[in-house]
Scaffold this motif. Structure first.
Motif, PDB file in Angstrom:
ATOM      1  N   ARG A  13     -27.872   1.505 -13.667  1.00  0.00           N
ATOM      2  CA  ARG A  13     -28.123   0.994 -12.423  1.00  0.00           C
ATOM      3  C   ARG A  13     -26.812   0.458 -11.992  1.00  0.00           C
ATOM      4  O   ARG A  13     -26.112  -0.110 -12.638  1.00  0.00           O
ATOM      5  N   LEU A  14     -26.488   1.099 -10.467  1.00  0.00           N
ATOM      6  CA  LEU A  14     -25.224   0.897  -9.927  1.00  0.00           C
ATOM      7  C   LEU A  14     -25.450  -0.491  -9.253  1.00  0.00           C
ATOM      8  O   LEU A  14     -26.141  -0.648  -8.239  1.00  0.00           O
ATOM      9  N   PHE A  15     -24.375  -1.482  -9.466  1.00  0.00           N
ATOM     10  CA  PHE A  15     -24.307  -2.696  -8.688  1.00  0.00           C
ATOM     11  C   PHE A  15     -22.989  -2.730  -8.162  1.00  0.00           C
ATOM     12  O   PHE A  15     -21.956  -2.655  -8.925  1.00  0.00           O
ATOM     13  N   VAL A  16     -22.951  -2.736  -6.654  1.00  0.00           N
ATOM     14  CA  VAL A  16     -21.553  -2.783  -6.099  1.00  0.00           C
ATOM     15  C   VAL A  16     -21.371  -3.997  -5.023  1.00  0.00           C
ATOM     16  O   VAL A  16     -22.276  -4.184  -4.142  1.00  0.00           O
ATOM     17  N   ALA A  17     -20.666  -4.836  -5.574  1.00  0.00           N
ATOM     18  CA  ALA A  17     -20.591  -6.135  -4.878  1.00  0.00           C
ATOM     19  C   ALA A  17     -19.598  -5.904  -3.623  1.00  0.00           C
ATOM     20  O   ALA A  17     -18.818  -4.828  -3.633  1.00  0.00           O
ATOM     21  N   SER A  18     -19.561  -6.879  -2.707  1.00  0.00           N
ATOM     22  CA  SER A  18     -18.610  -6.595  -1.648  1.00  0.00           C
ATOM     23  C   SER A  18     -17.229  -6.847  -2.317  1.00  0.00           C
ATOM     24  O   SER A  18     -16.922  -7.657  -3.136  1.00  0.00           O
ATOM     25  N   PHE A  19     -16.465  -5.977  -1.628  1.00  0.00           N
ATOM     26  CA  PHE A  19     -15.149  -5.587  -2.122  1.00  0.00           C
ATOM     27  C   PHE A  19     -14.173  -6.766  -1.419  1.00  0.00           C
ATOM     28  O   PHE A  19     -12.934  -6.936  -1.492  1.00  0.00           O
ATOM     29  N   ASP A  20     -14.698  -7.580  -0.365  1.00  0.00           N
ATOM     30  CA  ASP A  20     -13.983  -8.684   0.405  1.00  0.00           C
ATOM     31  C   ASP A  20     -13.632  -9.698  -0.198  1.00  0.00           C
ATOM     32  O   ASP A  20     -14.412 -10.394  -1.025  1.00  0.00           O
ATOM     33  N   ARG A  21     -12.395 -10.074  -0.116  1.00  0.00           N
ATOM     34  CA  ARG A  21     -11.842 -11.644  -0.882  1.00  0.00           C
ATOM     35  C   ARG A  21     -11.119 -12.346   0.366  1.00  0.00           C
ATOM     36  O   ARG A  21     -10.026 -12.235   0.605  1.00  0.00           O
ATOM     37  N   PRO A  22     -12.036 -12.803   1.175  1.00  0.00           N
ATOM     38  CA  PRO A  22     -11.826 -13.468   2.538  1.00  0.00           C
ATOM     39  C   PRO A  22     -10.502 -14.472   2.442  1.00  0.00           C
ATOM     40  O   PRO A  22      -9.875 -14.907   3.256  1.00  0.00           O
ATOM     41  N   ASN A  23     -10.500 -14.951   1.167  1.00  0.00           N
ATOM     42  CA  ASN A  23      -9.285 -16.093   0.891  1.00  0.00           C
ATOM     43  C   ASN A  23      -7.933 -15.512   0.794  1.00  0.00           C
ATOM     44  O   ASN A  23      -6.916 -16.202   0.887  1.00  0.00           O
ATOM     45  N   ILE A  24      -7.764 -14.000   0.602  1.00  0.00           N
ATOM     46  CA  ILE A  24      -6.476 -13.595   0.750  1.00  0.00           C
ATOM     47  C   ILE A  24      -5.998 -13.118   2.045  1.00  0.00           C
ATOM     48  O   ILE A  24      -6.876 -12.502   2.473  1.00  0.00           O
ATOM     49  N   ARG A  25      -4.711 -13.341   2.364  1.00  0.00           N
ATOM     50  CA  ARG A  25      -4.290 -13.041   3.726  1.00  0.00           C
ATOM     51  C   ARG A  25      -3.231 -11.868   3.534  1.00  0.00           C
ATOM     52  O   ARG A  25      -2.490 -11.869   2.550  1.00  0.00           O
ATOM     53  N   TYR A  26      -3.641 -10.725   4.124  1.00  0.00           N
ATOM     54  CA  TYR A  26      -2.788  -9.516   3.753  1.00  0.00           C
ATOM     55  C   TYR A  26      -1.524  -9.506   4.932  1.00  0.00           C
ATOM     56  O   TYR A  26      -1.813  -9.789   6.065  1.00  0.00           O
ATOM     57  N   THR A  27      -0.394  -9.250   4.336  1.00  0.00           N
ATOM     58  CA  THR A  27       0.783  -9.137   5.249  1.00  0.00           C
ATOM     59  C   THR A  27       1.639  -8.025   4.664  1.00  0.00           C
ATOM     60  O   THR A  27       1.941  -7.878   3.476  1.00  0.00           O
ATOM     61  N   ILE A  28       2.222  -7.025   5.467  1.00  0.00           N
ATOM     62  CA  ILE A  28       2.759  -6.061   5.216  1.00  0.00           C
ATOM     63  C   ILE A  28       3.965  -5.969   6.264  1.00  0.00           C
ATOM     64  O   ILE A  28       3.603  -5.718   7.449  1.00  0.00           O
ATOM     65  N   VAL A  29       5.014  -5.941   5.715  1.00  0.00           N
ATOM     66  CA  VAL A  29       6.303  -5.887   6.744  1.00  0.00           C
ATOM     67  C   VAL A  29       7.263  -4.749   6.594  1.00  0.00           C
ATOM     68  O   VAL A  29       7.420  -4.104   5.288  1.00  0.00           O
ATOM     69  N   GLU A  30       8.162  -4.291   7.399  1.00  0.00           N
ATOM     70  CA  GLU A  30       9.114  -3.242   7.332  1.00  0.00           C
ATOM     71  C   GLU A  30      10.059  -3.762   6.562  1.00  0.00           C
ATOM     72  O   GLU A  30      10.596  -4.912   6.839  1.00  0.00           O
ATOM     73  N   LYS A  31      10.630  -3.017   5.653  1.00  0.00           N
ATOM     74  CA  LYS A  31      11.661  -3.409   4.770  1.00  0.00           C
ATOM     75  C   LYS A  31      12.977  -3.570   5.552  1.00  0.00           C
ATOM     76  O   LYS A  31      13.591  -2.788   6.335  1.00  0.00           O
ATOM     77  N   ASP A  32      13.712  -4.846   5.522  1.00  0.00           N
ATOM     78  CA  ASP A  32      14.960  -5.097   6.159  1.00  0.00           C
ATOM     79  C   ASP A  32      15.582  -6.211   5.159  1.00  0.00           C
ATOM     80  O   ASP A  32      15.341  -7.291   5.050  1.00  0.00           O
ATOM     81  N   GLU A  33      16.282  -5.676   4.215  1.00  0.00           N
ATOM     82  CA  GLU A  33      16.886  -6.565   3.135  1.00  0.00           C
ATOM     83  C   GLU A  33      15.682  -7.256   2.535  1.00  0.00           C
ATOM     84  O   GLU A  33      15.676  -8.464   2.286  1.00  0.00           O
ATOM     85  N   PRO A  34      15.010  -6.407   1.773  1.00  0.00           N
ATOM     86  CA  PRO A  34      13.677  -7.000   1.198  1.00  0.00           C
ATOM     87  C   PRO A  34      13.660  -7.841   0.471  1.00  0.00           C
ATOM     88  O   PRO A  34      12.809  -8.857   0.378  1.00  0.00           O
ATOM     89  N   LYS A  35      14.994  -8.206  -0.589  1.00  0.00           N
ATOM     90  CA  LYS A  35      15.042  -9.461  -1.392  1.00  0.00           C
ATOM     91  C   LYS A  35      15.324 -10.405  -0.571  1.00  0.00           C
ATOM     92  O   LYS A  35      14.437 -11.473  -0.998  1.00  0.00           O
TER      93      LYS A  35
END
Length: 631
Positions: free
Chosen positions: A210-232
């Protein structure tokens, strides 16, 4: 330690959850999964990191052991995970053990005796050990006596060659179905797209599961993606501004970059450690132990680190390089915020990332079907990185889950400005074509991104004048577009497959689909590059590191905060005495609830989430004493 559950009467899943594990209620599909497995059914469980996968086999293991059905065998790929899981179960009074290379001969034989005697509720082992003739013979002996309760195959995606973490030894686990068809099997993973899911079912012979698929949502995690500009420096600002003193993981693609980044962060006053497969095993173990047992350690690592890391208070996961696909990104970012409290997934991403990932796929020795799938997976990740709309909606859609804008990703918090880059894209493609005309290579001039941008912006560099490219009709036609915007345009054109990169130096060439853009049939709309934040002072006095105590995970008043700190100090002593990470004794969230509620009796304390019967017996009176002393 004698297992509390060994002589306990039969119980319901809810009773075991509360009495043994200290939780008041199951989450999501956990109860349904537990009841299905307890009844003897096979299952494939897809549940996000931190979603409670372990309880899905640990509760059935306890219940089936109580019913006289013997031991549950857990297939686990990592020694560190086995140690932590067994340590946590021992704290709960559940008889558990592991068999792996860290045990000497006498220790391994003692575990085998406990296994065959029926004392153990759970046994953890790696697939390569389970498949040895000696181990299979022990399983056969247990099965003949009706003392083999279930198989739990953790990190089941490792069986799939389509997945992001294929491990060949997992392929042999189909033998469990062939030799023990009456023993229920539970396969668990945090990430699996449709290809990987189908592979797991086929290779582990779970067609009837039997297949059980839970929600993949992790609402406590904030996702941020930025353009590299001196990444360190971008990373350091992120850590300084938002995660001073927090534990976290920074992922880099290469071992060299791991070591350079860890050294640089250490020089800037952070407690940063490197981790990759090229380090001596003793060094890796020492660094991992520090990360698990100490507060505020930043682990800079390749993807060799992370699977099976149960540390609940990882407050951020950062990527300095683009992962290979969304499954890898999701699995890695999911290591943040396992305690359900606020956490960050931060990534810096640039043109070179796209070029490098495409080149690695193209130059691999895999078959064309596999390469085609990997390109599609990369395209999905690039679409997420370039998105103007909610990151979470796109991320969940990849796993087939519909959602609404989250309000907790960078695009939702501050909607990016966009511009119509169709004309700019056509100029760039035309310039690549003109290179080819000038040099006699139709469709490709064998030049890289920076030279193309110089020509488009009308810069008279030595290379431009040596090649005579200042005479091209496209010279200077993009002078009104900034260098950062041109990098964005090229990144998108490569991401969308309109431009290809070729050879060791990643020179640019037109793909067949470039014609549609050149004819204006395909629109290109891009985000405006974010302005870099003001460069503040980055280096800090090392003496300030860790000077202030880490705040509680939830707001507490002054008196409750004092109780929380007293409980943490007590927990640290217990953890040292038992040689365990502190979070295995109690999570911060449990200590915070104790500090806030200030239970005065053992019955009151039993109502705190995470306080089961064994921990109440072992620590209850001491906790009440600490709370009373702290006022």
């Amino acid at each position: 330690m004698n297992a509390v559950i060994a002589t306990a009467p039969a119980a319901t899943p809810q009773q075991v959850l509360h009495e043994v594990f200290g939780y008041g209620a199951f989450r999501g599909a956990q109860r349904e999964i537990v009841e299905h497995v307890v009844a003897g059914g096979d299952a494939l469980v897809l549940m996000p990191t931190g979603g409670g996968k372990s309880l899905c086999y640990q509760v059935p293991a306890v219940l089936r052991h109580r019913a006289g059905q013997g031991v549950a065998v857990v297939v686990s790929p990592l020694i560190a995970l086995m140690h932590d899981q067994v340590g946590a179960l021992d704290e709960l009074g559940v008889a558990a053990a592991f068999l792996n290379s860290t045990l000497d001969g006498d220790e391994a034989r003692r575990v085998e005796r406990d296994l065959l005697s029926g004392r153990l509720v759970l046994l953890y082992a790696a697939p390569e050990r389970i498949l040895t003739p000696r181990f299979m013979a022990m399983l056969q002996s247990l099965n003949e006596r009706g003392k083999l309760s279930l198989f739990a195959i953790d990190e089941a995606h490792c069986v799939s060659q389509w997945g992001h973490d294929f491990r060949e030894e997992y392929l042999g686990l189909s033998a469990l179905h062939e030799q023990f068809p009456g023993v229920p099997r539970l396969a668990l993973t945090a990430t699996a797209d449709e290809h990987t899911r189908a592979d797991i079912v086929e290779r582990l012979r779970l067609e009837e599961a039997r297949l059980f698929v839970a929600s993949f949502d992790r609402p406590n995690i904030r996702y941020t993606i930025v353009e590299k500009d001196e990444p360190k420096k971008q990373l350091l600002r992120f850590l300084r501004d938002e995660h001073e003193g927090d534990a976290g993981i920074v992922y880099c693609q290469s071992r060299k970059k791991v070591e350079e980044t860890a050294a640089w962060l250490s020089a800037e006053g952070l407690d940063a450690l490197p981790y990759h497969a090229g380090l001596d095993a003793a060094v890796r173990r020492r660094h991992q132990d520090r990360f698990l047992r100490e507060d505020g350690v930043v682990m800079v690592a390749t993807i060799a680190f992370g699977m099976g890391i149960d540390k609940p208070d990882v407050r951020f996961v950062a990527h300095l390089d683009l992962p290979k696909n969304i499954e890898g990104y999701y699995q890695e970012t999911g290591r943040a915020g396992r305690d359900g409290l606020a956490a960050d997934a931060w990534m810096a991403y640039g043109l070179a990332d796209v070029v490098n990932q495409r080149r690695m796929i193209d130059e691999s020795e895999a078959g064309e079907d596999f390469k085609r799938l990997q390109r599609a997976k990369l395209d999905a990740l690039l679409a997420l990185a370039e998105a103007h709309d909610c990151r979470r909606v796109r991320l969940l859609a990849y796993f087939g889950e519909a959602s609404e804008p989250c309000g907790n990703c960078d695009n939702c918090i501050s909607a990016p400005a966009t511009w119509d880059a169709t004309e700019a894209a056509r100029k760039a493609l035309s310039c690549i074509y003109r290179f080819g005309q000038a040099d006699g290579h139709r469709g490709s001039g064998r030049y890289g991104a920076m030279h193309l941008i110089d020509v488009l912006r009308g810069k008279l560099t030595d290379k431009v004048t040596q090649r005579g490219h200042e005479r091209l009709s496209t010279f200077g036609i993009g002078a009104d577009v900034s260098e950062a915007q041109w990098r964005l345009v090229l990144r998108q054109l490569i991401a969308l497959g309109h431009v290809q990169t070729e050879g060791e130096f990643s020179t640019l060439a037109l793909a067949e689909s470039a014609r549609e853009v050149l004819r204006g049939e395909v629109a290109v709309r891009l985000r405006v590059p974010a302005e870099a934040k003001a460069r503040g002072k980055t280096a800090r006095d090392r003496s300030t590191r860790g000077a202030a105590p880490k705040p509680p995970p939830v707001p507490l008043d002054a008196a409750a905060t004092a109780r929380f700190e007293a409980l943490k100090a007590w927990r640290a002593e217990v953890a040292r005495e038992h040689n365990l990470p502190a979070y295995i004794v109690f999570h911060d969230a449990a200590l915070a609830e104790m500090a806030r509620e200030q239970p005065a009796t053992l019955d009151d304390l039993a109502g705190i989430s995470g306080v089961g019967a064994r921990k109440l017996e072992a620590y209850g009176r001491e906790i009440l004493r600490v709370l009373e002393s702290a006022g």
